[in-house]
Design an enzyme around this catalytic site. Structure first.
Site, PDB file in Angstrom:
ATOM      1  N   ASP A  36     -25.823 -21.135  56.049  1.00 31.41           N
ATOM      2  CA  ASP A  36     -26.853 -22.165  55.907  1.00 31.41           C
ATOM      3  C   ASP A  36     -28.114 -21.726  56.648  1.00 31.41           C
ATOM      4  OD1 ASP A  36     -28.391 -24.468  55.807  1.00 31.41           O
ATOM      5  OD2 ASP A  36     -26.756 -25.800  56.408  1.00 31.41           O
TER       6      ASP A  36
ATOM      7  N   HIS B 251     -25.933 -24.335  52.591  1.00 34.96           N
ATOM      8  CA  HIS B 251     -26.311 -25.696  52.969  1.00 34.96           C
ATOM      9  C   HIS B 251     -25.698 -26.747  52.043  1.00 34.96           C
ATOM     10  CE1 HIS B 251     -28.772 -28.633  55.024  1.00 34.96           C
ATOM     11  NE2 HIS B 251     -29.302 -29.048  53.886  1.00 34.96           N
TER      12      HIS B 251
ATOM     13  N   SER C 129     -27.100 -33.289  55.501  1.00 31.57           N
ATOM     14  CA  SER C 129     -28.400 -32.841  55.971  1.00 31.57           C
ATOM     15  C   SER C 129     -29.109 -33.955  56.748  1.00 31.57           C
ATOM     16  CB  SER C 129     -29.222 -32.330  54.789  1.00 31.57           C
ATOM     17  OG  SER C 129     -30.294 -31.534  55.208  1.00 31.57           O
TER      18      SER C 129
END
EC number: 3.1.1.1
Length: 412
Positions: free
Chosen positions: A347, A378, A243
Site C-alpha cells: 500500500d 490499498h 482508508s
C-alpha cells in the site's frame, strides 16, 4: 487526469507488462488536456500523422458528445505480436468510451483509436455463495443502500461499511473494482448481515466550501449503526471502514456504542501528511508532475497558515484542520471493544509510517488484532512489485484471506 484521482483515500495476482505505466501516463496526459506531452510519447510515425492541434480537436469532439471527463474507469491489455494494446474505459458525464492505445516494442504510442465502451458486468468472486443470502434495498438518512442478509433464523452479527475519501458509491467502486460489494457478498455468505449505502457526496451536490467530516461521513454512519441495532435479527453490530473511513471508525464506534471495529488500511497521520507522501511516491515513478505547488499547499496546511474558509485541494482548509484534530489512535486507545486492523504491505497510500503508529499505540492490548498482508495493495487486492494507480484500473477482488480473517473475527 485530475489530481484527486491519485489522492483519494481514501487483481488476483497480476504481473505488469513493460509498458503499462507508459500507456497510463499517455492517457493521463490526454485526459488532462496536456496534448504536447501526450504527443511526445508517440512514435515518429504517429507524430507524422498527428499534431497537438489535432489531438486537441479529437478530445474536444469527444467532450462535445459526452460532456466533461470524469475518470479512467478501468483498462485491459491485449498482446498482439510485438505490440501491447491497452483498452482504457474513459468515463464522461454522459457516457463512457474505450480508448485503445497501442504501444510498440520501444514503449512509444503507435496507435490511438476510440470506440463505444462495452458495459462490463460485476463478476462474483469465487468465494461468494449467492444462494446463501438475500439482498434488499434500504435507505440511510435518505441515502440509497443495500442490506445483505444470510438465509436462516439468526440472529446474526452485522456490520456497517464506511467508505474512503471522495464521492464513493455503496460498492466503493474504484476503476472496475467494487471493494464493498466484494466484502458485503462474501461476509453475508459466511453468516454476517452487511449494510452499505451511497456516500452523501455521491448522491448530493454538497457545497464544497461548507464540507465537514461530520456531514460527509459520520452522521450517516451513526444512523446506519442505529438501523442495525434496531433489527431483531441482529446480535451485535460492528463498524468496518476503509482508508479515510477506517480512520474515523473508532470515533463512529465510540459515539454509536458499536460492538467492534474493523479498520482496513487506516491512516494514523493527518491527511495532508499522507497526501504529501503519496505525491512524492507517484512523482518518483514519473506518474505525477508539477507537484511543487500542491506540496507547498500541503506544507501550509500542516502549519495552519491557510485561512479556514479558503478552498484548497477540493475542500476548505478547515476540513483538513478538523481531520487533524480527530486523532484516531487516541480514540482507539480509549476503546475496550474488539478491534481488527488490516494493512497491505504494498500500500503506497497508507504506509509503514501509519502501521508503526498503530503498532506503537495499540500493540499488546488484548482487544486488538493487527494483520499485515505483504502482497496486498490499498484495495486489499494481491499483486507484485511496486503498487501504482495503474493497478487499480485492472479487475480484481478483495483477497480471500482478508475476508476469512474478518469473518472469523466477527463470528468469534
Amino acid at each position: 487526469m485530475r489530481l484527486t484521482v491519485f489522492l483519494s483515500l481514501f487483481l488476483g495476482v497480476m504481473v505488469f507488462g513493460a509498458f503499462d505505466q507508459e500507456a497510463f501516463l499517455f492517457v493521463q496526459h490526454l485526459t488532462s488536456e496536456n496534448f504536447e506531452s501526450a504527443l511526445n510519447m508517440c512514435s515518429n510515425q504517429v507524430k507524422a500523422q498527428l499534431s497537438v492541434q489535432s489531438l486537441s480537436n479529437i478530445w474536444n469532439s469527444l467532450k462535445a458528445q459526452l460532456s466533461d471527463f470524469r475518470e479512467i474507469a478501468g483498462y485491459e491489455k491485449i498482446i498482439q505480436a510485438e505490440y501491447e494494446i491497452y483498452n482504457f474505459t474513459l468515463k464522461f458525464d454522459r457516457g463512457e468510451i474505450s480508448a485503445l492505445v497501442t504501444m510498440d516494442r520501444e514503449g512509444k504510442v503507435a496507435g490511438l483509436f476510440f470506440k463505444q465502451a462495452t458495459k462490463t458486468e460485476y463478476e462474483l468472486p469465487d468465494y461468494v455463495d449467492p444462494e446463501s443470502f438475500e439482498e434488499k434495498d434500504i435507505t440511510v438518512n435518505g441515502l440509497p443502500g443495500k442490506i445483505t442478509i444470510p438465509k436462516g433464523s439468526g440472529p446474526f452479527p452485522a456490520v456497517v461499511l464506511v467508505h474512503g475519501s471522495g464521492p464513493n458509491d455503496m460498492d466503493e467502486t474504484i476503476g472496475p473494482n467494487k471493494i464493498f460489494k466484494d466484502i458485503a457478498y462474501s461476509l453475508s455468505s459466511k453468516g454476517i448481515i452487511v449494510l452499505r449505502y451511497h456516500k452523501r457526496t455521491f448522491v448530493e451536490k454538497v457545497d464544497p466550501t461548507t464540507l465537514t467530516v461530520e456531514k460527509e461521513v459520520i452522521e450517516d454512519a451513526l444512523e446506519a449503526v442505529k438501523i442495525l441495532k434496531e433489527r431483531k435479527d441482529v446480535s451485535r453490530v460492528y463498524v468496518l471502514g476503509h482508508s479515510l473511513g477506517a480512520m474515523l471508525t473508532p470515533e463512529i464506534a465510540e459515539r454509536s456504542k458499536a460492538d467492534g471495529v474493523v479498520m482496513i488500511a487506516p491512516p494514523a497521520r493527518p491527511l495532508e501528511e499522507v497526501m504529501e507522501d503519496q505525491l512524492k511516491y507517484l512523482q518518483s515513478l514519473g506518474l505525477a508532475s508539477n507537484v511543487e505547488e500542491t506540496l507547498n499547499i500541503l506544507e501550509k496546511l500542516k502549519r495552519k497558515e491557510i485561512p479556514p474558509d479558503e478552498f484548497v485541494l477540493g475542500a476548505p482548509a478547515k476540513y483538513f484542520y478538523d481531520l487533524r484534530e480527530r486523532d484516531p489512535a487516541s480514540i482507539a486507545k480509549r476503546l475496550t471493544i474488539p478491534m481488527l486492523l488490516i494493512f497491505g504491505g504494498r500500500d503506497y497510500q497508507v504506509t509503514e509510517k501509519d502501521q508503526e503508529i498503530w503498532l506503537k499505540e495499540l500493540s499488546g492490548r488484548e482487544n486488538v488484532k493487527i494483520l499485515v498482508f505483504d502482497d496486498l495493495n490499498h484495495l486489499m487486492i494481491s499483486g507484485e512489485g511496486k503498487s501504482t494507480p495503474v493497478e487499480y484500473m485492472k479487475k480484481g477482488h478483495v483477497d480471500k484471506r482478508v475476508i476469512d480473517e474478518i469473518a472469523r473475527w466477527m463470528v468469534k
